[in-house]
Design a protein around this motif. Structure first.
Motif, PDB file in Angstrom:
ATOM      1  N   GLN A 212      -3.211  -4.094  -3.250  1.00  0.00           N
ATOM      2  CA  GLN A 212      -4.203  -3.018  -3.440  1.00  0.00           C
ATOM      3  C   GLN A 212      -3.886  -2.213  -4.692  1.00  0.00           C
ATOM      4  O   GLN A 212      -4.784  -1.856  -5.473  1.00  0.00           O
ATOM      5  CB  GLN A 212      -4.232  -2.110  -2.210  1.00  0.00           C
ATOM      6  CG  GLN A 212      -5.207  -0.955  -2.301  1.00  0.00           C
ATOM      7  CD  GLN A 212      -6.650  -1.397  -2.415  1.00  0.00           C
ATOM      8  OE1 GLN A 212      -7.006  -2.492  -1.961  1.00  0.00           O
ATOM      9  NE2 GLN A 212      -7.481  -0.570  -3.047  1.00  0.00           N
ATOM     10  N   ALA A 213      -2.610  -1.909  -4.909  1.00  0.00           N
ATOM     11  CA  ALA A 213      -2.221  -1.147  -6.099  1.00  0.00           C
ATOM     12  C   ALA A 213      -2.487  -1.950  -7.368  1.00  0.00           C
ATOM     13  O   ALA A 213      -2.943  -1.393  -8.382  1.00  0.00           O
ATOM     14  CB  ALA A 213      -0.743  -0.772  -6.007  1.00  0.00           C
ATOM     15  N   ALA A 216      -6.172  -1.832  -8.188  1.00  0.00           N
ATOM     16  CA  ALA A 216      -6.532  -0.517  -8.720  1.00  0.00           C
ATOM     17  C   ALA A 216      -6.069  -0.371 -10.169  1.00  0.00           C
ATOM     18  O   ALA A 216      -6.805   0.149 -11.022  1.00  0.00           O
ATOM     19  CB  ALA A 216      -5.920   0.591  -7.855  1.00  0.00           C
ATOM     20  N   ARG A 223      -6.157   4.860 -16.663  1.00  0.00           N
ATOM     21  CA  ARG A 223      -5.897   6.031 -15.830  1.00  0.00           C
ATOM     22  C   ARG A 223      -4.428   6.459 -15.983  1.00  0.00           C
ATOM     23  O   ARG A 223      -3.548   5.610 -16.123  1.00  0.00           O
ATOM     24  CB  ARG A 223      -6.189   5.696 -14.367  1.00  0.00           C
ATOM     25  CG  ARG A 223      -5.947   6.814 -13.388  1.00  0.00           C
ATOM     26  CD  ARG A 223      -6.392   6.380 -12.004  1.00  0.00           C
ATOM     27  NE  ARG A 223      -5.856   7.245 -10.953  1.00  0.00           N
ATOM     28  CZ  ARG A 223      -6.079   7.085  -9.657  1.00  0.00           C
ATOM     29  NH1 ARG A 223      -6.848   6.083  -9.245  1.00  0.00           N
ATOM     30  NH2 ARG A 223      -5.549   7.905  -8.779  1.00  0.00           N
ATOM     31  N   TRP A 225      -1.630   6.683 -14.651  1.00  0.00           N
ATOM     32  CA  TRP A 225      -0.931   6.278 -13.431  1.00  0.00           C
ATOM     33  C   TRP A 225       0.509   6.772 -13.418  1.00  0.00           C
ATOM     34  O   TRP A 225       1.186   6.788 -14.443  1.00  0.00           O
ATOM     35  CB  TRP A 225      -0.914   4.756 -13.308  1.00  0.00           C
ATOM     36  CG  TRP A 225      -2.242   4.130 -13.025  1.00  0.00           C
ATOM     37  CD1 TRP A 225      -3.010   3.413 -13.893  1.00  0.00           C
ATOM     38  CD2 TRP A 225      -2.938   4.129 -11.775  1.00  0.00           C
ATOM     39  NE1 TRP A 225      -4.150   2.978 -13.278  1.00  0.00           N
ATOM     40  CE2 TRP A 225      -4.134   3.395 -11.967  1.00  0.00           C
ATOM     41  CE3 TRP A 225      -2.690   4.682 -10.515  1.00  0.00           C
ATOM     42  CZ2 TRP A 225      -5.063   3.200 -10.957  1.00  0.00           C
ATOM     43  CZ3 TRP A 225      -3.602   4.480  -9.505  1.00  0.00           C
ATOM     44  CH2 TRP A 225      -4.780   3.766  -9.717  1.00  0.00           C
ATOM     45  N   ALA A 229       1.215   7.786  -7.741  1.00  0.00           N
ATOM     46  CA  ALA A 229      -0.215   7.517  -7.596  1.00  0.00           C
ATOM     47  C   ALA A 229      -0.462   6.077  -7.164  1.00  0.00           C
ATOM     48  O   ALA A 229      -1.329   5.796  -6.322  1.00  0.00           O
ATOM     49  CB  ALA A 229      -0.934   7.814  -8.905  1.00  0.00           C
ATOM     50  N   LEU A 230       0.289   5.148  -7.720  1.00  0.00           N
ATOM     51  CA  LEU A 230       0.153   3.747  -7.320  1.00  0.00           C
ATOM     52  C   LEU A 230       0.623   3.549  -5.883  1.00  0.00           C
ATOM     53  O   LEU A 230       0.024   2.780  -5.115  1.00  0.00           O
ATOM     54  CB  LEU A 230       0.952   2.851  -8.269  1.00  0.00           C
ATOM     55  CG  LEU A 230       0.361   2.680  -9.668  1.00  0.00           C
ATOM     56  CD1 LEU A 230       1.381   2.020 -10.599  1.00  0.00           C
ATOM     57  CD2 LEU A 230      -0.915   1.846  -9.622  1.00  0.00           C
ATOM     58  N   GLU A 233      -2.120   4.473  -3.596  1.00  0.00           N
ATOM     59  CA  GLU A 233      -3.112   3.401  -3.479  1.00  0.00           C
ATOM     60  C   GLU A 233      -2.643   2.335  -2.487  1.00  0.00           C
ATOM     61  O   GLU A 233      -3.444   1.752  -1.752  1.00  0.00           O
ATOM     62  CB  GLU A 233      -3.342   2.744  -4.844  1.00  0.00           C
ATOM     63  CG  GLU A 233      -4.050   3.605  -5.863  1.00  0.00           C
ATOM     64  CD  GLU A 233      -5.537   3.731  -5.581  1.00  0.00           C
ATOM     65  OE1 GLU A 233      -6.083   2.896  -4.831  1.00  0.00           O
ATOM     66  OE2 GLU A 233      -6.159   4.665  -6.121  1.00  0.00           O
ATOM     67  N   ALA A 234      -1.322   2.089  -2.481  1.00  0.00           N
ATOM     68  CA  ALA A 234      -0.758   1.075  -1.598  1.00  0.00           C
ATOM     69  C   ALA A 234      -0.551   1.579  -0.176  1.00  0.00           C
ATOM     70  O   ALA A 234      -0.280   0.780   0.735  1.00  0.00           O
ATOM     71  CB  ALA A 234       0.577   0.583  -2.169  1.00  0.00           C
TER      72      ALA A 234
END
Length: 331
Positions: A212-213, A216, A223, A225, A229-230, A233-234
């Motif tokens: 998922q990361a 993204a 972005r 990052w 933040a990553l 996302e995970a």
């Protein structure tokens, strides 16, 4: 958007040769200057694929081969068969015995005594890969990779066969689209083969969190990052995410991000209309000096030097199959 989507962005079929050899052998086709990536499929019958100075590879019915070595390719009904038709870098076909032009069509060597659907059928396609982002994909492939079509891949190959045997309008456009899809499906099957090398991040896509990361990151590489933040996302803690990302991908999250940003920048710098400052902003840098320092650290040359090299060597395929600047420095 995921790494494979990005690696294949802009990769399209550039001409294809469809050989229905419905008469008795011998038959042989030689591609004298193949593109950086070629596909050779044997939907019917069998044949032998030979790279220059390499042992022949058997192509049985239903096999598909990807060739990423830019050496002459010969496909024939028997090992070592002399070329009866040659295709050059401009997709021009000639008879090597006397150099006469030859019209290569879906009915090559088909005579009026045979009906479609019989005999050996060879399908080849060339893919132009004129972007830096394709380089990780090519690096992961061996000179020749062979897969056996099964499941969705076999069904797609059957669509190709039906279209080759068709006389409906729009045959070339239809076949080109089928062949683009055939390339993607063949890559999936090859990269899922046990022991096959894969591009960075490919296998990590199967991990729910890291995958998922990665998606993204590839969807919005500019972005700002951070690891936190990553990790969000995970759906993981920062520490657990960083550890798992590094284990699955082979580099730390921000190192991977920097490498990918510089790959995108290297492509953008090929355009003479864009400035280095605008490219910096495209890949997430507000400071052109910081971008230039990162680019030189990762790519080994400054952005301006890369642009000059790209302009002087715009048509050279080696830049896409080898690292023209030597090993990349760690991010």
């Amino acid at each position: 958007m995921d790494p494979l989507d990005d690696y294949l962005a802009g990769v399209r079929t550039h001409g294809a040769a469809f050989c229905g050899t419905l008469s008795e052998p011998p038959w042989s086709l030689r591609i004298t200057a193949p593109a950086p990536l070629s596909l050779v499929a044997m939907p019917r019958g069998r044949g032998w694929l030979t790279l220059q100075n390499e042992e022949p590879v058997l192509l049985e019915k239903g096999t598909i081969s990807l060739v990423q070595a830019q050496l002459p390719i010969t496909v024939s009904d028997r090992p070592g068969g002399a070329a009866l038709v040659e295709i050059d870098e401009d997709d021009q076909c000639t008879l090597p015995q006397d150099g006469r032009p030859w019209q290569l069509t879906p009915t090559l060597l088909r005579d009026g005594e045979h009906a479609p659907g019989h005999g050996d059928l060879l399908v080849t396609a060339s893919y132009r890969v004129g972007t830096e982002r394709t380089r990780p994909l090519l690096r992961a492939l061996p000179p020749v990779s062979v897969v056996h079509a099964d499941g969705p891949l076999r069904a797609l190959l059957e669509f190709v066969v039906a279209e080759v045997d068709s006389t409906l309008p729009g045959q070339r456009a239809t076949l080109d689209r089928y062949l683009d899809l055939l390339l993607v499906q063949t890559l999936r099957v090859w990269f899922d083969t046990p022991g096959a090398d894969t591009p960075a991040g490919y296998r990590a896509l199967a991990d729910p969190g890291v995958g998922q990361a990665l998606r993204a990151l590839h969807k919005d590489p500019a972005r700002p990052w951070t690891v936190a933040a990553l990790a969000a996302e995970a759906g993981m803690s920062r520490t657990a995410f960083a550890r798992r990302f590094t284990a699955l991908v082979g580099s730390a999250p921000l190192g991977y991000l920097t490498e990918w940003r510089m790959t995108l920048a290297a492509d953008a710098l090929r355009s003479p209309e864009v400035t280095i400052a605008s490219v910096a902003r495209q890949v997430g840098y507000n400071d052109a000096f910081a971008f230039s320092a990162a680019f030189k650290r990762v790519r080994g040359v400054s952005p301006s030097a890369h642009r000059a090299l790209a302009r002087s060597d715009a048509d050279a395929p080696s830049a896409l199959t080898e690292d023209a600047y030597g090993p990349a420095a760690p991010a």
